[in-house]
Design a protein around this motif. Structure first.
Motif, PDB file in Angstrom:
ATOM      1  N   ASN A   6       0.820  -1.214   0.000  1.00 56.00           N
ATOM      2  CA  ASN A   6       0.000   0.000   0.000  1.00 56.00           C
ATOM      3  C   ASN A   6       0.853   1.263   0.000  1.00 56.00           C
ATOM      4  O   ASN A   6       0.321   2.375  -0.088  1.00 56.00           O
ATOM      5  CB  ASN A   6      -0.919   0.021   1.228  1.00 56.00           C
ATOM      6  N   VAL A   7       2.169   1.084   0.118  1.00 54.45           N
ATOM      7  CA  VAL A   7       3.074   2.236   0.101  1.00 54.45           C
ATOM      8  C   VAL A   7       3.091   2.823  -1.313  1.00 54.45           C
ATOM      9  O   VAL A   7       3.292   2.093  -2.290  1.00 54.45           O
ATOM     10  CB  VAL A   7       4.500   1.813   0.511  1.00 54.45           C
ATOM     11  N   PRO A   8       2.856   4.125  -1.452  1.00 57.08           N
ATOM     12  CA  PRO A   8       2.852   4.730  -2.792  1.00 57.08           C
ATOM     13  C   PRO A   8       4.198   4.554  -3.498  1.00 57.08           C
ATOM     14  O   PRO A   8       5.258   4.756  -2.901  1.00 57.08           O
ATOM     15  CB  PRO A   8       2.577   6.213  -2.510  1.00 57.08           C
ATOM     16  N   ILE A   9       4.144   4.163  -4.753  1.00 58.38           N
ATOM     17  CA  ILE A   9       5.352   4.016  -5.564  1.00 58.38           C
ATOM     18  C   ILE A   9       5.711   5.383  -6.138  1.00 58.38           C
ATOM     19  O   ILE A   9       4.903   6.009  -6.829  1.00 58.38           O
ATOM     20  CB  ILE A   9       5.133   2.990  -6.690  1.00 58.38           C
ATOM     21  N   THR A  10       6.904   5.836  -5.814  1.00 62.16           N
ATOM     22  CA  THR A  10       7.318   7.177  -6.244  1.00 62.16           C
ATOM     23  C   THR A  10       8.141   7.147  -7.527  1.00 62.16           C
ATOM     24  O   THR A  10       8.160   8.119  -8.277  1.00 62.16           O
ATOM     25  CB  THR A  10       8.141   7.852  -5.135  1.00 62.16           C
ATOM     26  N   GLU A  11       8.830   6.028  -7.763  1.00 64.30           N
ATOM     27  CA  GLU A  11       9.640   5.896  -8.975  1.00 64.30           C
ATOM     28  C   GLU A  11       9.401   4.530  -9.597  1.00 64.30           C
ATOM     29  O   GLU A  11       9.298   3.532  -8.881  1.00 64.30           O
ATOM     30  CB  GLU A  11      11.134   6.023  -8.658  1.00 64.30           C
ATOM     31  N   HIS A  12       9.322   4.481 -10.901  1.00 67.49           N
ATOM     32  CA  HIS A  12       9.148   3.202 -11.588  1.00 67.49           C
ATOM     33  C   HIS A  12      10.496   2.718 -12.114  1.00 67.49           C
ATOM     34  O   HIS A  12      11.298   3.496 -12.634  1.00 67.49           O
ATOM     35  CB  HIS A  12       8.147   3.340 -12.736  1.00 67.49           C
ATOM     36  N   ILE A  13      10.713   1.431 -11.963  1.00 65.96           N
ATOM     37  CA  ILE A  13      11.971   0.834 -12.416  1.00 65.96           C
ATOM     38  C   ILE A  13      11.967   0.699 -13.932  1.00 65.96           C
ATOM     39  O   ILE A  13      10.985   0.253 -14.531  1.00 65.96           O
ATOM     40  CB  ILE A  13      12.171  -0.550 -11.757  1.00 65.96           C
ATOM     41  N   GLN A  14      13.074   1.093 -14.524  1.00 64.12           N
ATOM     42  CA  GLN A  14      13.287   0.900 -15.960  1.00 64.12           C
ATOM     43  C   GLN A  14      14.064  -0.405 -16.169  1.00 64.12           C
ATOM     44  O   GLN A  14      14.941  -0.748 -15.374  1.00 64.12           O
ATOM     45  CB  GLN A  14      14.087   2.072 -16.547  1.00 64.12           C
ATOM     46  N   THR A  15      13.754  -1.115 -17.229  1.00 59.23           N
ATOM     47  CA  THR A  15      14.439  -2.380 -17.522  1.00 59.23           C
ATOM     48  C   THR A  15      15.552  -2.149 -18.538  1.00 59.23           C
ATOM     49  O   THR A  15      15.307  -1.630 -19.632  1.00 59.23           O
ATOM     50  CB  THR A  15      13.458  -3.422 -18.084  1.00 59.23           C
ATOM     51  N   ILE A  16      16.753  -2.529 -18.160  1.00 59.91           N
ATOM     52  CA  ILE A  16      17.909  -2.436 -19.051  1.00 59.91           C
ATOM     53  C   ILE A  16      18.264  -3.851 -19.512  1.00 59.91           C
ATOM     54  O   ILE A  16      18.411  -4.762 -18.689  1.00 59.91           O
ATOM     55  CB  ILE A  16      19.117  -1.801 -18.337  1.00 59.91           C
ATOM     56  N   THR A  17      18.385  -4.037 -20.809  1.00 58.57           N
ATOM     57  CA  THR A  17      18.643  -5.359 -21.378  1.00 58.57           C
ATOM     58  C   THR A  17      20.059  -5.432 -21.936  1.00 58.57           C
ATOM     59  O   THR A  17      20.509  -4.519 -22.631  1.00 58.57           O
ATOM     60  CB  THR A  17      17.639  -5.674 -22.502  1.00 58.57           C
ATOM     61  N   LEU A  18      20.744  -6.514 -21.605  1.00 57.12           N
ATOM     62  CA  LEU A  18      22.103  -6.732 -22.109  1.00 57.12           C
ATOM     63  C   LEU A  18      22.246  -8.200 -22.494  1.00 57.12           C
ATOM     64  O   LEU A  18      21.959  -9.087 -21.691  1.00 57.12           O
ATOM     65  CB  LEU A  18      23.139  -6.373 -21.041  1.00 57.12           C
TER      66      LEU A  18
END
Length: 516
Positions: free
Chosen positions: A103-115
Motif C-alpha cells: 500500500n506504500v505509494p510508488i514514487t519511482e518506476h523501475i526501468q528495464t535495461i537489457t544486455l
C-alpha cells in the motif's frame, strides 16, 4: 541495531526507543510453536540468554514438526504470520506495517535495461573440483565417492546423475530466472550466464558488484534484465551501466514487486541475498514479502532457496544409523580421548549426537541432525528458518519449490569469521568436507535446474511426499555434517584447533594415526 530510516526495520520499543532483534526473534519462534507445543513457546518468551540458548528452541521446532504431518504447516503459517506483523517499513518518515507494504505509494518506476551475452557457445555443465573440471565418467566417479563417504545423500547423488544424463535441461532459453542478490558469491549467476537463461538480476546499486555481473553476462550466452531508476544513454557501455543499475531490497520493496509483477513471463524466483547480522533477517523478510506478493499475482512462479548445512533438520532414519555406525567405528584412542574431554568439560565438548528416532503420525520414524553453530547467531538461524517456512507452506499450497541444503563453503562471508575459517580447514578431522565456492556453485546450480526440469522431483507439488519436512531432506549436500559422531558445535573448537595447527605444523599424520 538498525536506525530509524527508510525501508524495512525491526520495530522500535516505545519504552526503550530501541529495536531488539532478540525480542522479535523470540516472539516469532514462540508464535510458531504456540499451537503444537505451548509450554516450550512460553519458555522461549522467558528465555534470558537467547544468544546462547536459541539452538534449544530451533531444535524444538523440528522435533514438533516431525511428530505430525500437519505440524510443519501449522508452524510455518504461524511463524510467517507473526513475522509479517513484526516488522515496519518506513518511507519519508511514514511508518507502515510490513504486511501492508504494497500500500506504500510508488514514487519511482523501475526501468528495464537489457544486455545480451556475446558468446555463441552451447550450454555445458561440469564441476570444478581440486583443479579439474569434472564431467561425464569422472564426475560420476566423484559423485559415487561423495555418496559412499556420506558427504552427500543418495537423493542428491541421484539428482546430479540425472543432470548428467539430461544435458538438454541446461538450455534455459525458455526460463526467466530472478536472482535476489544476484552478485552473491554462492549464487548461480556464472552458470546461468552460460546456459542461455533470461536473468533478472537484483542487487544493490554498487559499481563493483554490477561491473562483475555485467562482465559475467557479456562473457556468456544469456540475456540480462537489470533494474535502473535513471536514464541510460548507452546500454552497451559497462562503465556507464555499472553506475546506474541496482535496486535495494530493503528500501524499494513496492517498486521491485511491481516491476516483477509487470513482467509477462513465468518467473523462477531465487532467494539468495545475504547480509550480516540482523540485516540478514530483514533482507530475508524483504525477499519473502516480494516473493509472496508475486506468487499471489503470478501463481505459476516457482521459488528457490539454498539452505545452510549448519542448521537443525529432520533427517531420514538411515542418517541416524550412519551416525551411529561412525560412532561405533571410532578407534579406541579416539573414543578414550573424546570421552575424557567430554567428562572434563562437563559435556561441553565431544557431546554425542542425538541418535533417537522420533515417530510421526504417518507411521514413519525420523531423526534430527542438529548442526547449528552457536557462533553464527540466532539472527542467521531465524533468517534461514523463515525461508524454510515459506518453502514448506508454498509447496503445500501447490507451488513449485526448489530448496536444497548446500555444503559448507569457503565463501568470504564465512571465512572472515576466524573460528569458522579454521573449523572448515580442520573439518576433515571429522570426515566433513568444506567445498570451494566454484564447486558449490556448479553443484547447486545444476540441482536447481534438476528441480525445475525433472517432473519426479519433490520440488514438484504433484510428487508425493510422506512428510512435509522431506522437502528439506531430499537432495541434501551437507558435506558430511549429518553423519558426524558428535554434536557438531561441540566438536567445532577441535576442528578449529586442527585447522589452525595444520596451517602451521605438520600434524596431519598424527591425527590420521589417532583415527585408525
Amino acid at each position: 541495531m538498525s536506525s530509524l530510516s527508510d525501508g524495512l526495520q525491526f520495530p522500535i520499543d516505545p519504552a526503550t526507543q530501541k529495536s531488539s532483534s532478540s525480542n522479535v526473534g523470540k516472539e516469532i519462534v514462540a508464535e510458531a510453536l504456540s499451537t503444537v507445543d505451548n509450554q516450550t513457546a512460553k519458555q522461549v518468551l522467558n528465555e534470558k540468554n537467547w544468544r546462547k540458548n536459541y539452538p534449544i528452541y530451533f531444535k524444538a521446532l523440528v522435533e514438533n514438526g516431525i511428530k505430525s504431518v500437519n505440524h510443519p504447516i501449522t508452524i510455518a503459517k504461524q511463524g510467517l504470520h507473526k513475522a509479517q506483523h513484526s516488522f515496519d517499513f518506513f518511507r519519508h518518515g511514514q511508518r507502515y506495517s510490513l504486511k501492508d507494504v504494497m500500500n506504500v505509494p510508488i514514487t519511482e518506476h523501475i526501468q528495464t535495461i537489457t544486455l545480451k551475452g556475446h558468446a555463441q557457445t552451447q550450454p555445458e555443465w561440469f564441476v570444478p573440483y581440486h583443479g579439474q573440471n569434472l564431467k561425464g565418467a569422472a564426475l560420476l566417479k566423484q559423485i559415487q565417492v561423495w555418496e559412499d563417504t556420506g558427504i552427500i545423500e543418495s537423493s542428491h547423488a541421484q539428482a546430479l546423475r540425472e543432470a548428467i544424463a539430461h544435458p538438454e535441461w541446461f538450455d534455459l532459453s525458455d526460463r526467466t530466472m530472478v536472482l535476489f542478490g544476484a552478485g552473491s558469491e554462492a549464487g548461480p549467476l556464472t552458470w546461468l550466464s552460460q546456459w542461455k537463461a533470461n536473468i533478472i538480476a537484483i542487487d544493490l546499486p554498487n559499481e563493483r558488484v554490477w561491473e562483475r555481473i555485467l562482465k559475467t553476462i557479456q562473457g556468456g550466452n544469456a540475456t540480462l534484465y537489470a533494474p535502473s531508476f535513471g536514464k541510460i544513454d548507452d546500454v552497451q557501455n559497462i562503465q556507464e551501466l555499472k553506475t546506474k543499475l541496482g535496486a535495494n531490497l530493503l528500501t524499494q520493496i513496492p517498486e521491485i514487486t511491481q516491476w516483477l509483477c509487470d513482467n509477462p513471463h513465468k518467473l523462477d524466483l531465487a532467494s539468495i541475498a545475504y547480509l550480516d547480522g540482523e540485516k540478514h533477517v530483514r533482507v530475508s523478510m524483504a525477499m519473502d514479502s516480494i516473493m509472496s506478493h508475486i506468487s499471489e499475482q503470478k501463481p505459476d512462479s516457482s521459488l528457490m532457496y539454498m539452505c545452510t548445512p549448519t542448521d537443525v533438520y529432520a533427517v531420514p532414519k538411515e542418517v541416524i544409523y550412519g551416525a551411529t555406525e561412525k560412532n561405533q567405528q571410532r578407534s579406541k584412542l579416539e573414543t578414550l580421548l573424546s570421552k575424557s574431554i567430554a567428562t572434563v568439560s562437563m559435556q561441553h565438548f565431544f557431546q554425542n549426537n542425538d541418535q533417537q528416532l522420533i515417530h510421526s503420525d504417518n507411521g514413519q520414524a525420523y531423526g534430527i541432525a542438529d548442526c547449528l553453530v552457536v557462533e553464527q547467531g540466532p539472527n542467521y538461524a531465524l533468517a534461514k528458518r523463515i525461508q524454510q517456512w515459506r518453502a514448506t507452506l508454498a509447496r503445500h499450497e501447490g507451488q513449485h519449490v526448489s530448496i536444497n541444503i548446500a555444503p559448507s563453503t569457503t565463501t568470504h562471508s564465512v571465512t572472515k569469521n576466524p573460528l569458522l575459517k579454521a573449523a572448515f580447514n580442520g573439518a576433515s578431522l571429522f570426515n566433513v568436507e568444506a567445498f570451494h565456492p566454484e564447486t558449490t556453485n556448479a553443484i547447486m546450480a545444476a540441482l536447481w535446474i534438476h528441480d525445475l526440469r525433472n517432473p519426479d522431483s519433490v520440488s514438484n507439488p504433484k510428487t508425493t511426499m510422506l512428510h512435509p519436512l522431506e522437502l528439506m531432506m531430499e537432495g541434501a549436500n551437507h558435506g558430511g555434517l549429518w553423519r558426524v559422531a558428535y554434536l557438531a558445535r561441540t566438536a567445532l573448537p577441535f576442528a578449529a584447533i586442527y585447522g589452525f595447527a595444520t596451517d602451521k605444523l605438520p600434524i596431519k599424520k598424527v591425527f590420521k594415526k589417532l583415527k585408525k
